[in-house]
Design a protein around this motif. Structure first.
Motif, PDB file in Angstrom:
ATOM      1  N   ASP A  53       0.824  -1.208   0.000  1.00  0.00           N
ATOM      2  CA  ASP A  53       0.000   0.000   0.000  1.00  0.00           C
ATOM      3  C   ASP A  53       0.857   1.257   0.000  1.00  0.00           C
ATOM      4  O   ASP A  53       1.891   1.308   0.661  1.00  0.00           O
ATOM      5  CB  ASP A  53      -0.925   0.018   1.222  1.00  0.00           C
ATOM      6  N   SER A  54       0.413   2.271  -0.749  1.00  0.00           N
ATOM      7  CA  SER A  54       1.133   3.544  -0.828  1.00  0.00           C
ATOM      8  C   SER A  54       0.164   4.681  -0.551  1.00  0.00           C
ATOM      9  O   SER A  54      -0.964   4.691  -1.051  1.00  0.00           O
ATOM     10  CB  SER A  54       1.768   3.726  -2.213  1.00  0.00           C
ATOM     11  N   PHE A  55       0.627   5.661   0.240  1.00  0.00           N
ATOM     12  CA  PHE A  55      -0.186   6.794   0.643  1.00  0.00           C
ATOM     13  C   PHE A  55       0.535   8.081   0.254  1.00  0.00           C
ATOM     14  O   PHE A  55       1.695   8.273   0.610  1.00  0.00           O
ATOM     15  CB  PHE A  55      -0.428   6.772   2.153  1.00  0.00           C
ATOM     16  N   HIS A  75      -3.959  10.938   0.296  1.00  0.00           N
ATOM     17  CA  HIS A  75      -4.684  10.083  -0.639  1.00  0.00           C
ATOM     18  C   HIS A  75      -4.099   8.684  -0.643  1.00  0.00           C
ATOM     19  O   HIS A  75      -2.877   8.506  -0.703  1.00  0.00           O
ATOM     20  CB  HIS A  75      -4.605  10.686  -2.051  1.00  0.00           C
ATOM     21  N   PHE A  76      -4.962   7.673  -0.562  1.00  0.00           N
ATOM     22  CA  PHE A  76      -4.559   6.282  -0.698  1.00  0.00           C
ATOM     23  C   PHE A  76      -4.445   5.975  -2.191  1.00  0.00           C
ATOM     24  O   PHE A  76      -5.439   6.020  -2.922  1.00  0.00           O
ATOM     25  CB  PHE A  76      -5.598   5.368  -0.034  1.00  0.00           C
ATOM     26  N   LEU A  77      -3.237   5.701  -2.663  1.00  0.00           N
ATOM     27  CA  LEU A  77      -3.010   5.525  -4.094  1.00  0.00           C
ATOM     28  C   LEU A  77      -3.522   4.179  -4.581  1.00  0.00           C
ATOM     29  O   LEU A  77      -3.295   3.145  -3.949  1.00  0.00           O
ATOM     30  CB  LEU A  77      -1.516   5.655  -4.407  1.00  0.00           C
ATOM     31  N   PHE A  92       0.751   6.241 -11.093  1.00  0.00           N
ATOM     32  CA  PHE A  92       1.023   5.201 -10.099  1.00  0.00           C
ATOM     33  C   PHE A  92       0.625   3.849 -10.666  1.00  0.00           C
ATOM     34  O   PHE A  92      -0.525   3.652 -11.078  1.00  0.00           O
ATOM     35  CB  PHE A  92       0.247   5.489  -8.808  1.00  0.00           C
ATOM     36  N   ILE A  93       1.572   2.930 -10.695  1.00  0.00           N
ATOM     37  CA  ILE A  93       1.328   1.577 -11.183  1.00  0.00           C
ATOM     38  C   ILE A  93       1.614   0.601 -10.053  1.00  0.00           C
ATOM     39  O   ILE A  93       2.705   0.580  -9.489  1.00  0.00           O
ATOM     40  CB  ILE A  93       2.224   1.231 -12.390  1.00  0.00           C
ATOM     41  N   SER A  94       0.611  -0.227  -9.725  1.00  0.00           N
ATOM     42  CA  SER A  94       0.761  -1.198  -8.644  1.00  0.00           C
ATOM     43  C   SER A  94       0.716  -2.605  -9.219  1.00  0.00           C
ATOM     44  O   SER A  94      -0.245  -2.983  -9.888  1.00  0.00           O
ATOM     45  CB  SER A  94      -0.347  -1.019  -7.614  1.00  0.00           C
TER      46      SER A  94
END
Length: 238
Positions: A53-55, A75-77, A92-94
């Motif tokens: 997870d990234s914020f 913001h929660f990405l 943003f690529i997860s």
């Protein structure tokens, strides 16, 4: 591993893997992502990455930070989010993105003030994958890994003071949030090496056994005493 794709006017400039817990963005050369443009502040924004997870958090920049054309503070990405800083864009690529919109969430220990002004704690269940908390919102939800943690000793957080003293929150997922949204938020994560606490939001940092933490993740030991927003908690294994 998640990554950012930096571009301007449709031209891709570079890809930045999010390998650190804190990735800073700004005009000054000490940032992890340097954007040498006057529309970008010296310390513009930061991305906190914990597990998958990234914020994203705007650091009080002059011109603000946009995500998908909407101004944000925190913001929660999510996969394919477009972060906009002036003429520059960061996609943003997860790698962990799932086709399904269903997401499993850990309980969030939300610390609120009661009528007397004393911090209290109450468990609540996250209902949305977004993390876009402000000081006026009653709670914040930070996403967790969908899978429960591997079998092992059951870790628990117990409230030690205030009207909810004695209440417990079992740490049954890989990521659990603690704190008062808009004031102080920390994240507890379980890793192969054990449990760690990481500061996410607020000018005050968590306190463990009387010592104030830094930006780095801090390992937790059995019977450690945590303090956030005036509420004391004990971390222990059952």
């Amino acid at each position: 591993m998640a990554k950012l794709i930096l571009s301007m006017d449709g031209l891709v400039l570079k890809e930045v893997p999010l390998t650190k817990e804190r990735t800073t963005i700004g005009r000054r050369p000490h940032n992890d992502i340097v954007i040498d443009n006057l529309a970008v502040s010296g310390e513009h924004a930061v991305i906190v990455t914990i597990l998958n997870d990234s914020f994203l958090e705007d650091l009080g920049s002059t011109n603000g930070t946009m995500v998908n054309s909407q101004p944000i503070k925190k913001h929660f990405l999510q996969n394919n989010d477009m972060v906009e800083l002036g003429k520059y864009k960061l996609k943003f690529i997860s790698d962990s993105a799932k086709a399904s919109s269903t997401h499993d969430f850990e309980k969030t220990m939300v610390l609120r003030n009661n009528a007397a002004g004393t911090p209290s704690a109450a468990p609540s269940t996250a209902s949305s994958p977004g993390y876009n908390a402000t000081a006026t919102q009653p709670s914040a939800s930070l996403g967790t890994n969908a899978a429960a943690i591997a079998p092992g000793p059951q870790a628990v957080i117990q409230i030690l003071n205030g009207p909810n003293a004695g209440k417990e929150l079992a740490l049954t997922k890989a990521l659990t949030t603690l704190g008062r949204p808009g004031v102080q938020v920390a994240v507890l994560t379980r890793r192969p090496q054990g449990y760690f606490i990481t500061h996410v939001e607020g000018s005050n940092y968590p306190v463990v056994n009387g010592a104030t933490l830094t930006l780095e993740a801090h390992p937790l030991n059995n019977h450690d005493i945590l303090e956030l927003s005036g509420t004391k908690m004990e971390f222990f294994f059952k």
